[in-house]
Design an enzyme around this catalytic site. Structure first.
Site, short mmCIF file in Angstrom:
data_model
loop_
_atom_site.label_atom_id
_atom_site.label_comp_id
_atom_site.label_asym_id
_atom_site.label_seq_id
_atom_site.Cartn_x
_atom_site.Cartn_y
_atom_site.Cartn_z
N TYR A 54 -50.22 27.98 3.24
CA TYR A 54 -50.48 27.76 4.41
C TYR A 54 -52.10 27.20 4.67
O TYR A 54 -52.23 26.53 5.42
CB TYR A 54 -50.26 28.77 5.36
CG TYR A 54 -48.74 28.90 5.50
CD1 TYR A 54 -47.89 28.02 6.11
CD2 TYR A 54 -47.91 29.81 4.67
CE1 TYR A 54 -46.62 27.89 6.37
CE2 TYR A 54 -46.63 29.96 4.62
CZ TYR A 54 -45.94 28.82 5.77
OH TYR A 54 -44.41 28.89 5.63
N GLN A 87 -40.35 21.85 16.07
CA GLN A 87 -40.26 22.57 14.86
C GLN A 87 -41.50 22.62 13.96
O GLN A 87 -41.71 23.59 12.97
CB GLN A 87 -39.02 22.25 14.01
CG GLN A 87 -37.73 22.14 14.75
CD GLN A 87 -36.76 21.59 14.06
OE1 GLN A 87 -36.14 21.99 12.93
NE2 GLN A 87 -36.44 20.11 14.36
N ASN A 88 -42.38 21.52 14.31
CA ASN A 88 -43.48 21.45 13.45
C ASN A 88 -44.72 22.45 13.85
O ASN A 88 -44.75 22.89 15.11
CB ASN A 88 -44.21 20.12 13.91
CG ASN A 88 -43.17 19.04 13.34
OD1 ASN A 88 -42.14 19.19 12.61
ND2 ASN A 88 -43.54 17.85 13.81
N ASP A 90 -47.80 21.92 13.14
CA ASP A 90 -49.16 21.20 13.42
C ASP A 90 -49.29 21.13 14.96
O ASP A 90 -48.32 21.64 15.49
CB ASP A 90 -49.05 19.78 12.73
CG ASP A 90 -48.18 18.74 13.28
OD1 ASP A 90 -47.96 18.75 14.62
OD2 ASP A 90 -47.34 18.40 12.55
N HIS A 105 -41.28 27.22 15.44
CA HIS A 105 -41.41 27.87 14.23
C HIS A 105 -43.03 28.11 14.02
O HIS A 105 -43.42 28.51 12.97
CB HIS A 105 -40.97 26.65 13.28
CG HIS A 105 -39.71 26.40 13.15
ND1 HIS A 105 -39.03 25.52 12.42
CD2 HIS A 105 -38.76 27.14 13.61
CE1 HIS A 105 -37.78 25.51 12.53
NE2 HIS A 105 -37.36 26.64 13.37
N GLY A 173 -37.19 12.55 14.00
CA GLY A 173 -37.91 13.26 12.91
C GLY A 173 -37.31 14.59 12.36
O GLY A 173 -38.20 15.13 11.64
N THR A 174 -36.16 14.79 12.60
CA THR A 174 -35.54 16.00 11.77
C THR A 174 -34.34 16.04 11.25
O THR A 174 -33.44 15.23 11.73
CB THR A 174 -35.51 17.18 12.95
OG1 THR A 174 -34.70 18.30 12.40
CG2 THR A 174 -34.93 16.89 14.37
N SER A 175 -33.98 16.53 10.19
CA SER A 175 -32.83 16.39 9.42
C SER A 175 -31.64 17.27 10.14
O SER A 175 -30.62 17.29 9.69
CB SER A 175 -33.09 16.92 8.18
OG SER A 175 -33.41 18.35 7.86
#
Ligand code: OAD
Length: 232
Positions: A54, A87-88, A90, A105, A173-175
């Site tokens: 991290y 979910q990022n 950053d 997250h 941009g998420t699977s």
């Protein structure tokens, strides 16, 4: 009253800012075994390895800037009541200027006590790293303020409530592989239009999704045109 536009973002949102995604080929989970660096068991087995993983992510973030996609979403705030569920880990949505951002997250620029989860600290960008021996006010080791696999997702209830109130839902941009985040789509009301921005096909439970098969920056531009054309 402005319509509520809810955006669920994932790693692809920040890819054009130079931040690696997880499951694309060459993504982070190709390079680092997820169970070693993103689980409580991994941290117990080798805390230094996890802290360093991290610390690297944080250094990468400190060099990154929001891309046109992040900035484009801020522009939507003059027409819609926008909430971003990301979910990022950053902080590029915040850096771009988005007002309402919920981190599912966790957040890379925060540290948390391993002994008292209510003790959360901002990380000074000058210091950047969390090291073994860095302690909270009560004397417990600090860890990244990240939700690891196998841990509860404290913000999910709030995210579900926001999603249920959405008038327009956008996925970028998420699977859609990781639950409970991916399950939010089931909370979107039936008549609500759903847009997906992703250069690849993404399997979802809804068949009536408007797929904008582009990268985030170009996709958000296209989304704006579509939203205004449909005069929501
Ligand atoms: P993934 O790596 O699983 O998926 C990234 C998605 O972004 C894929 O569908 C790509 O096609 C898409 N993509 C790649 N470049 C893009 C671009 N320039 N513009 C738009 N889309 C692009 O990442 P997530 O779905 O975010 O959790 O992963 C979800 C969670 O799994 C993460 O939050 C992380 C990870 O394990 C934890 O660490 C707890």
């Amino acid at each position: 009253m402005q319509k509520k536009l809810v955006v669920l973002t994932g790693a692809g949102m920040s890819a054009e800012s130079g931040i690696a995604t997880f499951r694309d080929s060459g993504g982070l989970w190709d390079q680092y075994p997820v169970e070693q660096v993103a689980t409580p068991e991994g941290f117990e087995a080798d805390p230094e390895l996890v802290l360093n993983f991290y610390n690297m992510r944080r250094r990468e973030l400190l060099k990154a800037k929001p891309n046109e996609g992040h900035i484009g979403l801020v522009g939507l705030e003059s027409h819609f009541d926008v909430t971003i569920i990301t979910q990022n880990i950053d902080n590029l949505h915040e850096q771009a200027g988005s007002k309402k951002v919920l981190h599912l997250h966790g957040e890379l620029m925060k540290a948390r006590s391993t002994g008292d989860e209510s003790l959360i600290y901002d990380i000074d960008p000058q210091q950047c790293d969390i090291r073994l021996g860095d302690l909270c006010g009560k004397g417990f080791q600090l860890r990244p303020h990240i939700v690891w696999f196998g841990e509860a997702v404290p913000m999910i209830q709030e995210a579900e409530e926001i999603t249920r109130r959405a008038d327009i839902f956008v996925i970028i941009g998420t699977s859609m592989n990781v639950y409970p985040a991916a399950g939010l789509l089931q909370d979107v009301r039936k008549n609500v239009p759903v847009y997906l921005i992703d250069p690849k096909d993404v399997f979802t439970s809804r068949y009536d999704i408007h797929h904008i098969q582009k990268k985030a920056s170009e996709g958000v531009r296209e989304l704006k045109k579509m939203l205004f054309r449909n005069s929501y």
